[in-house]
Design a protein around this motif. Sequence first.
Motif, short mmCIF file in Angstrom:
data_model
loop_
_atom_site.label_atom_id
_atom_site.label_comp_id
_atom_site.label_asym_id
_atom_site.label_seq_id
_atom_site.Cartn_x
_atom_site.Cartn_y
_atom_site.Cartn_z
N GLY A 50 0.79 -1.23 0.00
CA GLY A 50 0.00 0.00 0.00
C GLY A 50 0.82 1.27 0.00
O GLY A 50 0.27 2.35 0.16
N LEU A 51 2.13 1.15 -0.20
CA LEU A 51 2.96 2.36 -0.16
C LEU A 51 2.95 3.09 -1.49
O LEU A 51 3.20 2.50 -2.53
CB LEU A 51 4.41 2.00 0.21
N LEU A 52 2.68 4.39 -1.44
CA LEU A 52 2.93 5.25 -2.58
C LEU A 52 4.34 5.79 -2.35
O LEU A 52 4.57 6.64 -1.48
CB LEU A 52 1.91 6.39 -2.64
N HIS A 53 5.28 5.24 -3.12
CA HIS A 53 6.70 5.51 -2.87
C HIS A 53 7.07 6.98 -3.00
O HIS A 53 6.63 7.66 -3.93
CB HIS A 53 7.56 4.74 -3.88
N SER A 54 7.89 7.45 -2.07
CA SER A 54 8.48 8.78 -2.24
C SER A 54 9.65 8.70 -3.23
O SER A 54 10.05 9.70 -3.80
CB SER A 54 9.03 9.28 -0.90
N GLY A 55 10.17 7.50 -3.39
CA GLY A 55 11.36 7.29 -4.21
C GLY A 55 12.60 7.02 -3.37
O GLY A 55 13.60 6.52 -3.86
N GLY A 56 12.51 7.37 -2.10
CA GLY A 56 13.66 7.26 -1.20
C GLY A 56 14.28 5.87 -1.15
O GLY A 56 15.50 5.73 -1.02
N ARG A 57 13.44 4.85 -1.29
CA ARG A 57 13.93 3.48 -1.20
C ARG A 57 15.00 3.18 -2.26
O ARG A 57 15.89 2.37 -2.07
CB ARG A 57 12.72 2.52 -1.33
N TYR A 58 14.90 3.84 -3.43
CA TYR A 58 15.75 3.46 -4.55
C TYR A 58 16.83 4.49 -4.89
O TYR A 58 17.51 4.35 -5.90
CB TYR A 58 14.88 3.19 -5.79
N VAL A 59 17.00 5.54 -4.07
CA VAL A 59 17.92 6.61 -4.48
C VAL A 59 19.35 6.12 -4.66
O VAL A 59 20.09 6.65 -5.49
CB VAL A 59 17.91 7.82 -3.50
N VAL A 60 19.75 5.11 -3.90
CA VAL A 60 21.11 4.61 -4.01
C VAL A 60 21.19 3.45 -4.99
O VAL A 60 22.03 3.42 -5.88
CB VAL A 60 21.66 4.19 -2.62
N SER A 61 20.24 2.48 -4.85
CA SER A 61 20.36 1.25 -5.63
C SER A 61 19.85 1.40 -7.06
O SER A 61 20.26 0.67 -7.94
CB SER A 61 19.60 0.12 -4.92
N ASP A 62 18.91 2.33 -7.29
CA ASP A 62 18.22 2.37 -8.57
C ASP A 62 17.69 3.79 -8.81
O ASP A 62 16.49 4.05 -8.75
CB ASP A 62 17.05 1.35 -8.49
N PRO A 63 18.63 4.74 -9.07
CA PRO A 63 18.22 6.15 -9.12
C PRO A 63 17.14 6.47 -10.16
O PRO A 63 16.33 7.36 -9.94
CB PRO A 63 19.52 6.89 -9.46
N ARG A 64 17.10 5.71 -11.26
CA ARG A 64 16.07 6.01 -12.26
C ARG A 64 14.68 5.74 -11.68
O ARG A 64 13.76 6.55 -11.79
CB ARG A 64 16.29 5.15 -13.51
N SER A 65 14.53 4.58 -11.00
CA SER A 65 13.25 4.28 -10.35
C SER A 65 12.91 5.34 -9.31
O SER A 65 11.75 5.73 -9.17
CB SER A 65 13.31 2.92 -9.65
N ALA A 66 13.94 5.77 -8.59
CA ALA A 66 13.71 6.77 -7.53
C ALA A 66 13.14 8.05 -8.13
O ALA A 66 12.16 8.61 -7.63
CB ALA A 66 15.02 7.05 -6.79
N SER A 67 13.76 8.54 -9.21
CA SER A 67 13.30 9.79 -9.84
C SER A 67 11.88 9.64 -10.36
O SER A 67 11.05 10.53 -10.20
CB SER A 67 14.20 10.17 -11.00
N GLU A 68 11.61 8.47 -10.98
CA GLU A 68 10.27 8.26 -11.53
C GLU A 68 9.25 8.22 -10.40
O GLU A 68 8.16 8.80 -10.51
CB GLU A 68 10.24 6.95 -12.33
N CYS A 69 9.58 7.53 -9.30
CA CYS A 69 8.66 7.45 -8.17
C CYS A 69 8.36 8.84 -7.63
O CYS A 69 7.21 9.18 -7.32
CB CYS A 69 9.23 6.58 -7.05
N ALA A 70 9.41 9.67 -7.51
CA ALA A 70 9.23 11.00 -6.94
C ALA A 70 8.26 11.82 -7.79
O ALA A 70 7.35 12.47 -7.25
CB ALA A 70 10.58 11.71 -6.84
N ALA A 71 8.42 11.76 -9.12
CA ALA A 71 7.54 12.53 -10.00
C ALA A 71 6.13 11.96 -10.00
O ALA A 71 5.14 12.70 -9.95
CB ALA A 71 8.11 12.55 -11.41
N GLU A 72 6.05 10.63 -10.05
CA GLU A 72 4.73 9.99 -10.17
C GLU A 72 3.94 10.02 -8.87
O GLU A 72 2.71 9.98 -8.86
CB GLU A 72 4.89 8.55 -10.68
#
Lengths: 524, 417
Positions: A50-72
């Motif tokens: 149920g988490l709507l990701h802030s993106g924080g989880r992936y900032v180190v391991s997967d920055p592209r996912s992190a950026s996309e999560c932050a925008a989305e």
Amino acid sequence: MTQALSADVLVIGGGSTGVGVAWEATRRGLSVILAERSNLAGGTSGRFHGLLHSGGRYVVSDPRSASECAAENKALRSIAPQAIEDTGGLFVSLEGDDPAYAEGFPLACERAGVEAVAMSPAEARSAEPAVNPGIQAAFWVPDASVDVWRLLGILSAQAAEGGAKILEHHEVVSFEQEGQRVLGARLKDSATGETRWVSAQVVVNATGAWSGRVAAMAGCEVEILASRGVMVAFADRLSHLAINRCIRPSDGDIVVPIRTVSVIGTTDVAVADPDDTTVAPEEVAAMVAAADQLIPGAGSARTLRAWAGVRPLYRPPGGAGSGATRTVSRAHALVDHATQDGVEAFVTITGGKLTTLRLMAEEAVDLVVAKIGLPATPAFVEALEEKPARPAYFRLPDALAHRESVWGGDRDAVVCECEGVLRSDVVALVAAARGRIGIGDLRRSLRVGMGPCQGGFCSYRCAGLIAEAAQAAEAVTEDLVEFWKERFKGTATVSFGAQARQEILDRWLYASPLAPPGEPVALP
Amino acid sequence: MRDEVVASTDGCVKCTICEQACPVAAVTDLFPGPKYVGPQAERFRHGDSVDRSVEYCSGCGACSVVCPQGVAVAELNIRARAQIPRSRRETLRNLALGDTESVARLAGLVPGVANALLGNRAVRRVAQWLAGVHRLAPLPAFAPRRSVRSFWTKSPGEGVPVVYFPGCSTSWYEPWLGEMVVAVLERNGISAQIAAGRCCGLPAQSNGFFGLAARRVARIAKELGAPVAKGTPVLASSTSCALMLMSEAKDVLGIESDPVLRLAEATWDVSEFLLDLHRQGRLDQKGLSPISRRVYYHPPCQQRRHLSGRPALELLALIPGVEIIESTQYCCGIAGTYGLKAEKYEVAMEVGRGLFSEIADSSPEVVACDSETCRWQITHASGVPSVHPVELLYESYGLSGARRPLRQDAKRKSARR
């Protein structure tokens, strides 16, 4: 065979990806048919934390996912605020966690465009009193929680309003191909057993963990690493902020407050079969122990239910990778099978996260539009225009306020005590569905049976209301038994402590005073 | 760590036993029942309190007592009630009823004037309209200054030391009861030091003023710190004071300071203490002379939450000649200050209806009940005089000096209709 249907786009899969594609395509003026083998969110989408990701989880391991999560994250908040609770979240580093990760975290967030505010441990404790008091470092992030059934309900309703046809309980049996071109698919209606033919200019495969299998039916190749994650729900909210552990992604690194419960997730185990959603008791124990580290006391809190979802991790053809599921990118992939396999009019959109469903839909529909030859229109604009002045996010006390507003005398009755569902809510839904509705549908729409008693009391009341409105008693009884089989499946691994006492009472109610007529049906 | 009261909701299996036991839900649709407003609503409460229906919980605690799973239903509800947003008028009314000590200190300076005003029908009508205190509600009368002085100058006598905590009711309304308690203890070789006249904080707590209540308890714990540290028992004749000091300071207010926890350990209900003496063979049973009276005994809901059985009943049974009728009813409805409020008076009277008719049917000469507010309500509704059980022991021992002024009962009866 029932009548044939045709549309510009046939979307296979009614999870977050498929519903997103159907919604987006409808908004661009395409005619859409969506086929889902069970119910909307019946696969992985309905089996997440149920988490709507802030993106924080992936900032180190997967920055592209992190950026996309932050925008989305921002985009989904404006598209469907009613499905989202603006909880906020914390990233916390515990004693013994690698301090270097926490030190690098703010810079990594900044680079990926993820909002993160450093807090002192004292500030974090005052923002979330439940958090482990021994935290070493803390960051606030714009996490939120999302009710997936409500989210997909909103998007599919908007799509349906725009003319899309949503076919639940319709499974693809085969694709119809002419030479190297996909013309459409044959669907089987699981309720009637009948098959129907749907022709489309483009078919979009949005079947997540199953997309390899579906692609293969069209003679195409999509390599999916199916990765199973186990989640455990507690009977009450243990925190009101999402609490992430500020370490590299690992098992049990997030506790999400979603509606009336808290969910700890998750594991990451490669499985051969995407339908393999088994949960091992050791996994439950490990999740509860991990929750206890983030929230002291969680270890002795009442567990409600455990389940597993299977993530679709996409591996590009010839792509490297050790096969360790934790290291595979969470980013989505759009495959044009014309260029990859030489098969025309067939597209696969897979991988990704629920948080990025809009972006995935936008990219997929861009490709569809290019194939059909219509001019592409920017997708985001309309969504922004629709943005309400102040987003009307879901708030936890809303359900209580709703219940309270009709309390008193004969004005209404409570059907589901745990989740505060009223008789009028159930009656309205049953009427809207013209009686073609099961207790499981009521559960997904209203949360009937999702509280501490897991349906022990409300399921019979719902069965009565459905029978009263429309259906034959036998059909309702059958539905009730199915509902109970499903409920007990999810409680099997958490039947200890208070939940065990509940289950004994539930089983006794099921077996004796409220037993369905006829031969008793054994439950798991 | 998770709060214990909140964590107790994990135990709820929806069995509905509490709903069956709730005396308020049984008589009014205004209250949805303890399970509904308790463990069920609690899962949704975050931030603003949106459910006013919990307001009709009287706090009698029947739910917590009967719950087989150990859910602290009543404690949850008291906390939730304190979160309800209130109008200024409501807040002032609740403060007047909740800060009993300040009110009593003021009015106690001029008890005659205060009683004349509170006994005046016109004044009470205005008070209901202005302040939301029901015009017929059984407000206590302030004791004459003479009685008050007589209690505070009472010597503790010789014997094993205890502390007697008089609370508001004995300090300002029923000082003769305090004198009787001290005399009965003295008769049994116990020397009762009278603690300062203080409010225990329970009325403040049940009216939503948790900060005030916590300060009240902390002050008492501090003042009694020395004797408690020496292991001296603290005795209360008011069931609500005993409940506050024994458990609610921790369970409801969440105070976990050492002095308050030690005080909780040291606190006894006076009847429980006397029964304990009896069990040790230290109670002067021979000295109890016969009283031929028909006594109806009602254990108040607060006393049941002491979880100590019915010690007063066992004590009364020691008095020769007393004919005891034991109440089968749960609650008189008053629940401290609940039944005094204009919007709840009728509900409270309805809750107590079973009790009042049982009293009428058994035609006792006197009702014995451990709680002062229950006694006031019972006499108000049934017209039968009511006493604390220790008053009957005092009479049976043939002790004299302390006297209940007759006009007290007469005045309260006159408030009916």
